[in-house]
Scaffold this motif. Structure first.
Motif, PDB file in Angstrom:
ATOM      1  N   MET A   7       0.808  -1.192   0.000  1.00 15.85           N
ATOM      2  CA  MET A   7       0.000   0.000   0.000  1.00 15.85           C
ATOM      3  C   MET A   7       0.853   1.258   0.000  1.00 15.85           C
ATOM      4  O   MET A   7       0.403   2.294  -0.412  1.00 15.85           O
ATOM      5  CB  MET A   7      -0.929   0.031   1.199  1.00 15.85           C
ATOM      6  CG  MET A   7      -1.959  -1.082   1.189  1.00 15.85           C
ATOM      7  SD  MET A   7      -3.076  -0.973   2.591  1.00 15.85           S
ATOM      8  CE  MET A   7      -4.290   0.121   1.891  1.00 15.85           C
ATOM      9  N   VAL A   8       2.065   1.169   0.498  1.00 18.39           N
ATOM     10  CA  VAL A   8       2.941   2.335   0.526  1.00 18.39           C
ATOM     11  C   VAL A   8       3.697   2.383  -0.790  1.00 18.39           C
ATOM     12  O   VAL A   8       4.346   1.414  -1.178  1.00 18.39           O
ATOM     13  CB  VAL A   8       3.933   2.262   1.709  1.00 18.39           C
ATOM     14  CG1 VAL A   8       4.890   3.434   1.686  1.00 18.39           C
ATOM     15  CG2 VAL A   8       3.173   2.196   3.031  1.00 18.39           C
ATOM     16  N   ASP A   9       3.588   3.506  -1.487  1.00 12.81           N
ATOM     17  CA  ASP A   9       4.289   3.608  -2.769  1.00 12.81           C
ATOM     18  C   ASP A   9       5.357   4.691  -2.780  1.00 12.81           C
ATOM     19  O   ASP A   9       5.981   4.948  -3.800  1.00 12.81           O
ATOM     20  CB  ASP A   9       3.299   3.804  -3.912  1.00 12.81           C
ATOM     21  CG  ASP A   9       2.482   5.079  -3.778  1.00 12.81           C
ATOM     22  OD1 ASP A   9       2.739   5.868  -2.865  1.00 12.81           O
ATOM     23  OD2 ASP A   9       1.579   5.272  -4.614  1.00 12.81           O
ATOM     24  N   ALA A  10       5.592   5.321  -1.626  1.00 12.74           N
ATOM     25  CA  ALA A  10       6.647   6.325  -1.516  1.00 12.74           C
ATOM     26  C   ALA A  10       7.081   6.422  -0.054  1.00 12.74           C
ATOM     27  O   ALA A  10       6.271   6.257   0.856  1.00 12.74           O
ATOM     28  CB  ALA A  10       6.154   7.684  -2.000  1.00 12.74           C
ATOM     29  N   ALA A  11       8.357   6.658   0.163  1.00  9.57           N
ATOM     30  CA  ALA A  11       8.881   6.817   1.515  1.00  9.57           C
ATOM     31  C   ALA A  11       8.528   8.208   2.037  1.00  9.57           C
ATOM     32  O   ALA A  11       8.672   9.195   1.316  1.00  9.57           O
ATOM     33  CB  ALA A  11      10.386   6.622   1.524  1.00  9.57           C
ATOM     34  N   PHE A  32      13.728   6.008   5.055  1.00  7.85           N
ATOM     35  CA  PHE A  32      12.643   5.338   5.792  1.00  7.85           C
ATOM     36  C   PHE A  32      12.701   3.834   5.552  1.00  7.85           C
ATOM     37  O   PHE A  32      12.811   3.366   4.420  1.00  7.85           O
ATOM     38  CB  PHE A  32      11.296   5.887   5.341  1.00  7.85           C
ATOM     39  CG  PHE A  32      10.119   5.224   6.007  1.00  7.85           C
ATOM     40  CD1 PHE A  32       9.775   5.526   7.304  1.00  7.85           C
ATOM     41  CD2 PHE A  32       9.363   4.281   5.320  1.00  7.85           C
ATOM     42  CE1 PHE A  32       8.697   4.916   7.925  1.00  7.85           C
ATOM     43  CE2 PHE A  32       8.274   3.664   5.929  1.00  7.85           C
ATOM     44  CZ  PHE A  32       7.946   3.987   7.231  1.00  7.85           C
ATOM     45  N   ASP A  33      12.638   3.055   6.635  1.00 11.37           N
ATOM     46  CA  ASP A  33      12.647   1.596   6.552  1.00 11.37           C
ATOM     47  C   ASP A  33      11.308   1.067   7.059  1.00 11.37           C
ATOM     48  O   ASP A  33      11.078   1.025   8.275  1.00 11.37           O
ATOM     49  CB  ASP A  33      13.798   1.034   7.392  1.00 11.37           C
ATOM     50  CG  ASP A  33      13.832  -0.485   7.379  1.00 11.37           C
ATOM     51  OD1 ASP A  33      13.118  -1.121   6.574  1.00 11.37           O
ATOM     52  OD2 ASP A  33      14.598  -1.038   8.198  1.00 11.37           O
ATOM     53  N   PRO A  34      10.421   0.661   6.163  1.00  8.72           N
ATOM     54  CA  PRO A  34       9.096   0.205   6.613  1.00  8.72           C
ATOM     55  C   PRO A  34       9.152  -1.022   7.512  1.00  8.72           C
ATOM     56  O   PRO A  34       8.280  -1.220   8.348  1.00  8.72           O
ATOM     57  CB  PRO A  34       8.351  -0.091   5.312  1.00  8.72           C
ATOM     58  CG  PRO A  34       9.374  -0.139   4.245  1.00  8.72           C
ATOM     59  CD  PRO A  34      10.568   0.604   4.719  1.00  8.72           C
ATOM     60  N   ASP A  35      10.196  -1.846   7.394  1.00  9.93           N
ATOM     61  CA  ASP A  35      10.291  -3.038   8.245  1.00  9.93           C
ATOM     62  C   ASP A  35      10.609  -2.698   9.697  1.00  9.93           C
ATOM     63  O   ASP A  35      10.345  -3.487  10.595  1.00  9.93           O
ATOM     64  CB  ASP A  35      11.351  -3.992   7.697  1.00  9.93           C
ATOM     65  CG  ASP A  35      10.922  -4.610   6.382  1.00  9.93           C
ATOM     66  OD1 ASP A  35       9.695  -4.821   6.190  1.00  9.93           O
ATOM     67  OD2 ASP A  35      11.799  -4.876   5.536  1.00  9.93           O
ATOM     68  N   SER A  36      11.166  -1.525   9.942  1.00  8.45           N
ATOM     69  CA  SER A  36      11.495  -1.153  11.318  1.00  8.45           C
ATOM     70  C   SER A  36      10.464  -0.210  11.928  1.00  8.45           C
ATOM     71  O   SER A  36      10.584   0.184  13.084  1.00  8.45           O
ATOM     72  CB  SER A  36      12.884  -0.505  11.373  1.00  8.45           C
ATOM     73  OG  SER A  36      12.865   0.736  10.699  1.00  8.45           O
ATOM     74  N   TYR A  37       9.440   0.137  11.167  1.00 10.49           N
ATOM     75  CA  TYR A  37       8.420   1.046  11.666  1.00 10.49           C
ATOM     76  C   TYR A  37       7.530   0.342  12.681  1.00 10.49           C
ATOM     77  O   TYR A  37       7.140  -0.820  12.492  1.00 10.49           O
ATOM     78  CB  TYR A  37       7.562   1.578  10.511  1.00 10.49           C
ATOM     79  CG  TYR A  37       6.504   2.550  10.968  1.00 10.49           C
ATOM     80  CD1 TYR A  37       6.830   3.853  11.302  1.00 10.49           C
ATOM     81  CD2 TYR A  37       5.181   2.152  11.107  1.00 10.49           C
ATOM     82  CE1 TYR A  37       5.872   4.749  11.741  1.00 10.49           C
ATOM     83  CE2 TYR A  37       4.213   3.040  11.544  1.00 10.49           C
ATOM     84  CZ  TYR A  37       4.562   4.325  11.861  1.00 10.49           C
ATOM     85  OH  TYR A  37       3.612   5.203  12.296  1.00 10.49           O
TER      86      TYR A  37
END
Length: 134
Positions: free
Chosen positions: A1-5, A10-15
């Motif tokens: 769903m996320v298409d831009a940081a 930004f690291d989505p796995d660490s959010y």
């Protein structure tokens, strides 16, 4: 769903979402003051035992969560799920029909106006209050 940081690196796995510092239960009739807007808590059981909506009486805006939402053809408001209670749902929707709501912002789906709200409420209540349906 996320298409831009949102930010470089930004690291989505660490959010992770942080829990709120404090959280208090709300009761029917409580008023939440946001500074430029006040919202009244409405306890509206039926879809689930703890369902609430937030009502802005100055704007006529209802933030309905899952209590009421627009339906596509063939869909119904969900009342056959764990914790649902049809008589409570009828009472809650009837209560909404008596408020001066001009716009509904549901938990999912597009916002809709008073006419559609009343259509959804009357359709549900009429279908559930005929003899032998509750």
């Amino acid at each position: 769903m996320v298409d831009a940081a949102p930010v470089p690196g930004f690291d989505p796995d660490s959010y992770a979402l942080r829990p709120p510092k404090s959280c208090l239960p709300v009761e029917d009739g409580d008023v939440i003051d946001l500074g430029d807007r006040t919202l009244t808590v409405l306890h509206l059981p039926g879809h689930s035992p703890g369902s609430i909506a937030l009502f802005d009486p100055d704007e006529g805006a209802l933030f309905s969560g899952d209590v009421v939402y627009d339906l596509r053809e063939g869909e119904e408001l969900l009342d056959a799920i764990s914790g649902a209670n049809v008589p409570d749902y009828v009472d809650s929707l009837t209560r909404l029909s008596e408020l001066p709501i001009s716009m509904v912002y549901p938990g999912h789906g597009e916002p809709f106006g008073r006419g559609r709200l009343l259509e959804l409420i009357h359709g549900y209540v009429d279908s559930r209050t005929r003899p032998g349906t509750i």
